[in-house]
Design a protein around this motif. Structure first.
Motif, PDB file in Angstrom:
ATOM      1  N   ALA A 180       0.802  -1.228   0.000  1.00  0.00           N
ATOM      2  CA  ALA A 180       0.000   0.000   0.000  1.00  0.00           C
ATOM      3  C   ALA A 180       0.837   1.282   0.000  1.00  0.00           C
ATOM      4  N   PRO A 181       1.898   1.403   0.835  1.00  0.00           N
ATOM      5  CA  PRO A 181       2.674   2.659   0.810  1.00  0.00           C
ATOM      6  C   PRO A 181       3.284   2.947  -0.559  1.00  0.00           C
ATOM      7  N   GLY A 182       3.811   1.936  -1.225  1.00  0.00           N
ATOM      8  CA  GLY A 182       4.391   2.132  -2.552  1.00  0.00           C
ATOM      9  C   GLY A 182       3.337   2.481  -3.582  1.00  0.00           C
ATOM     10  N   ILE A 183       2.183   1.822  -3.483  1.00  0.00           N
ATOM     11  CA  ILE A 183       1.079   2.113  -4.405  1.00  0.00           C
ATOM     12  C   ILE A 183       0.674   3.577  -4.297  1.00  0.00           C
ATOM     13  N   ILE A 184       0.499   4.059  -3.074  1.00  0.00           N
ATOM     14  CA  ILE A 184       0.070   5.442  -2.848  1.00  0.00           C
ATOM     15  C   ILE A 184       1.139   6.424  -3.333  1.00  0.00           C
ATOM     16  N   ALA A 185       2.401   6.146  -2.995  1.00  0.00           N
ATOM     17  CA  ALA A 185       3.488   7.042  -3.402  1.00  0.00           C
ATOM     18  C   ALA A 185       3.609   7.091  -4.926  1.00  0.00           C
ATOM     19  N   GLY A 186       3.645   5.926  -5.553  1.00  0.00           N
ATOM     20  CA  GLY A 186       3.793   5.885  -7.006  1.00  0.00           C
ATOM     21  C   GLY A 186       2.622   6.519  -7.723  1.00  0.00           C
ATOM     22  N   GLY A 187       1.403   6.206  -7.268  1.00  0.00           N
ATOM     23  CA  GLY A 187       0.217   6.755  -7.913  1.00  0.00           C
ATOM     24  C   GLY A 187       0.120   8.260  -7.780  1.00  0.00           C
ATOM     25  N   PHE A 188       0.348   8.763  -6.576  1.00  0.00           N
ATOM     26  CA  PHE A 188       0.186  10.202  -6.351  1.00  0.00           C
ATOM     27  C   PHE A 188       1.269  11.006  -7.063  1.00  0.00           C
ATOM     28  N   LEU A 189       2.525  10.566  -6.954  1.00  0.00           N
ATOM     29  CA  LEU A 189       3.623  11.309  -7.585  1.00  0.00           C
ATOM     30  C   LEU A 189       3.522  11.290  -9.107  1.00  0.00           C
ATOM     31  N   THR A 190       3.043  10.195  -9.661  1.00  0.00           N
ATOM     32  CA  THR A 190       2.930  10.103 -11.114  1.00  0.00           C
ATOM     33  C   THR A 190       1.841  11.018 -11.652  1.00  0.00           C
ATOM     34  N   THR A 191       0.790  11.239 -10.870  1.00  0.00           N
ATOM     35  CA  THR A 191      -0.231  12.187 -11.322  1.00  0.00           C
ATOM     36  C   THR A 191       0.350  13.597 -11.423  1.00  0.00           C
ATOM     37  N   ARG A 192       1.316  13.890 -10.557  1.00  0.00           N
ATOM     38  CA  ARG A 192       1.984  15.204 -10.642  1.00  0.00           C
ATOM     39  C   ARG A 192       2.770  15.302 -11.944  1.00  0.00           C
ATOM     40  N   LEU A 193       3.464  14.233 -12.289  1.00  0.00           N
ATOM     41  CA  LEU A 193       4.210  14.209 -13.546  1.00  0.00           C
ATOM     42  C   LEU A 193       3.251  14.277 -14.736  1.00  0.00           C
ATOM     43  N   ALA A 194       2.132  13.566 -14.648  1.00  0.00           N
ATOM     44  CA  ALA A 194       1.183  13.500 -15.767  1.00  0.00           C
ATOM     45  C   ALA A 194       0.633  14.871 -16.126  1.00  0.00           C
ATOM     46  N   THR A 195       0.458  15.742 -15.135  1.00  0.00           N
ATOM     47  CA  THR A 195      -0.108  17.067 -15.419  1.00  0.00           C
ATOM     48  C   THR A 195       0.832  17.909 -16.278  1.00  0.00           C
ATOM     49  N   GLU A 196       2.115  17.547 -16.303  1.00  0.00           N
ATOM     50  CA  GLU A 196       3.096  18.288 -17.096  1.00  0.00           C
ATOM     51  C   GLU A 196       3.321  17.654 -18.465  1.00  0.00           C
ATOM     52  N   LEU A 197       2.772  16.470 -18.703  1.00  0.00           N
ATOM     53  CA  LEU A 197       2.935  15.793 -19.988  1.00  0.00           C
ATOM     54  C   LEU A 197       1.790  16.154 -20.920  1.00  0.00           C
ATOM     55  N   SER A 198       2.063  16.133 -22.205  1.00  0.00           N
ATOM     56  CA  SER A 198       1.001  16.414 -23.174  1.00  0.00           C
ATOM     57  C   SER A 198       0.068  15.218 -23.282  1.00  0.00           C
ATOM     58  N   SER A 199      -1.140  15.470 -23.725  1.00  0.00           N
ATOM     59  CA  SER A 199      -2.122  14.398 -23.880  1.00  0.00           C
ATOM     60  C   SER A 199      -1.636  13.330 -24.850  1.00  0.00           C
ATOM     61  N   ALA A 200      -0.888  13.733 -25.884  1.00  0.00           N
ATOM     62  CA  ALA A 200      -0.412  12.777 -26.887  1.00  0.00           C
ATOM     63  C   ALA A 200       0.529  11.751 -26.267  1.00  0.00           C
ATOM     64  N   TYR A 201       1.456  12.178 -25.408  1.00  0.00           N
ATOM     65  CA  TYR A 201       2.394  11.254 -24.782  1.00  0.00           C
ATOM     66  C   TYR A 201       1.666  10.256 -23.873  1.00  0.00           C
ATOM     67  N   ILE A 202       0.700  10.755 -23.117  1.00  0.00           N
ATOM     68  CA  ILE A 202      -0.049   9.863 -22.228  1.00  0.00           C
ATOM     69  C   ILE A 202      -0.883   8.887 -23.048  1.00  0.00           C
ATOM     70  N   ALA A 203      -1.448   9.350 -24.157  1.00  0.00           N
ATOM     71  CA  ALA A 203      -2.241   8.482 -25.025  1.00  0.00           C
ATOM     72  C   ALA A 203      -1.393   7.356 -25.597  1.00  0.00           C
ATOM     73  N   ILE A 204      -0.172   7.676 -25.989  1.00  0.00           N
ATOM     74  CA  ILE A 204       0.731   6.650 -26.524  1.00  0.00           C
ATOM     75  C   ILE A 204       1.063   5.621 -25.453  1.00  0.00           C
ATOM     76  N   PHE A 205       1.342   6.092 -24.235  1.00  0.00           N
ATOM     77  CA  PHE A 205       1.636   5.160 -23.139  1.00  0.00           C
ATOM     78  C   PHE A 205       0.433   4.266 -22.860  1.00  0.00           C
ATOM     79  N   PHE A 206      -0.752   4.864 -22.777  1.00  0.00           N
ATOM     80  CA  PHE A 206      -1.970   4.097 -22.519  1.00  0.00           C
ATOM     81  C   PHE A 206      -2.170   3.024 -23.591  1.00  0.00           C
ATOM     82  N   SER A 207      -2.016   3.401 -24.834  1.00  0.00           N
ATOM     83  CA  SER A 207      -2.228   2.468 -25.941  1.00  0.00           C
ATOM     84  C   SER A 207      -1.231   1.320 -25.888  1.00  0.00           C
ATOM     85  N   ALA A 208       0.029   1.639 -25.600  1.00  0.00           N
ATOM     86  CA  ALA A 208       1.045   0.596 -25.530  1.00  0.00           C
ATOM     87  C   ALA A 208       0.762  -0.366 -24.379  1.00  0.00           C
ATOM     88  N   PHE A 209       0.338   0.172 -23.249  1.00  0.00           N
ATOM     89  CA  PHE A 209       0.059  -0.674 -22.097  1.00  0.00           C
ATOM     90  C   PHE A 209      -1.135  -1.587 -22.359  1.00  0.00           C
TER      91      PHE A 209
END
Length: 267
Positions: free
Chosen positions: A88-117
């Motif tokens: 749980a601690p790692g899940i919360i840390a990884g999830g919350f910090l990554t949302t901070r990074l995501a707000t600085e990424l363009s929608s296109a980059y996130i879309a590519i990651f989502f599609s690949a996953f």
């Protein structure tokens, strides 16, 4: 307030997602993100924020479904709470910090990651691949770092982490039913971390938009959450009528179609 047509579309989407979540044991985020992205584009949402808003709304919608799934698994005694405590601690840390990074990424980059996953998940399901259990005993000493990675990936793909979590837990010699039940508990922490992260980190990005809290679009959240909960039991009922290999093939086709859909909408 959005028109009644949009509310009805969100309700229909929630019904579909709830049914598929019950049928395939998914949180629904992987289905919601590309469809919500399309809806938001038609509603003239800023294209720089459209995927972020879809991710945040999908994560918020996962809260109720994850809680329901956890309750059902806990009543069956299928949750290994020792593993939940370790991860749980790692899940919360990884999830919350990554949302901070995501707000600085363009929608296109996130879309590519989502599609690949999602394409990776589709291939894994279609081939029924899983790692061989470790020769080591059932230890969770490294779970924090693994959980951080799972939380990070889940925050960028709006998934409950079931694919990654079950794979890790079975690799650590956990019996499959326990792994699925434990994954349901971990999925709730992913939903909480992702929802709070997209709410807080998107607050200034959408301050001028109506009916939003950060990157959560409230009309879609309420309509989808209510109807998905109502339809999930029907999906569960059908899941007991169809053989597991058929369910996996259904999920693989849906995941691949959504992967392609996301690329066509954004990139």
């Amino acid at each position: 307030m959005p028109s009644i047509e949009w509310i009805l579309l969100y309700m229909l989407l929630g019904s579909f997602v709830g049914f598929m979540a019950g049928l395939l044991g998914l949180g629904g985020g992987g289905i919601l993100v590309p469809i919500l992205t399309s809806f938001f584009i038609y509603q003239d949402v800023d294209k720089n924020n459209v995927v972020h808003l879809a991710l945040g709304t999908a994560m918020a919608c996962m809260l109720s479904s994850s809680l329901s799934s956890l309750r059902a698994q806990a009543l069956r005694g299928a949750v290994e709470w020792r593993a939940v405590k370790a991860m749980a601690p790692g899940i919360i840390a990884g999830g919350f910090l990554t949302t901070r990074l995501a707000t600085e990424l363009s929608s296109a980059y996130i879309a590519i990651f989502f599609s690949a996953f999602m394409a990776l998940v589709a291939v894994q399901m279609f081939l029924s691949w899983s790692p061989k259990p470790s020769a080591k005993n059932n230890s969770f000493n490294q779970s924090f770092w693994v959980a951080t990675g799972i939380g990070s990936v889940s925050a960028l793909a709006a998934v409950g982490g079931g694919f990654l979590t079950v794979t890790f837990l079975t690799f650590r010699n956990m019996e499959i039913k326990k792994a699925i039940g434990t994954s349901a508990a971990i999925g709730l922490f992913i939903a909480i971390a992702g929802t709070l992260g997209y709410l807080i980190n998107g607050w200034t990005k959408t301050s001028g938009e109506t009916y939003t809290l950060g990157f959560i679009y409230l009309p879609a959240f309420f309509a989808i959450s209510i109807t998905s909960l109502l339809m999930a039991p029907y999906g569960v009922r059908w899941s007991h009528r169809l053989p597991a290999p058929v369910l996996k093939k259904i999920f693989a086709v849906i995941a691949l179609a959504l992967s392609i859909k996301m690329l066509l909408v954004i990139v």
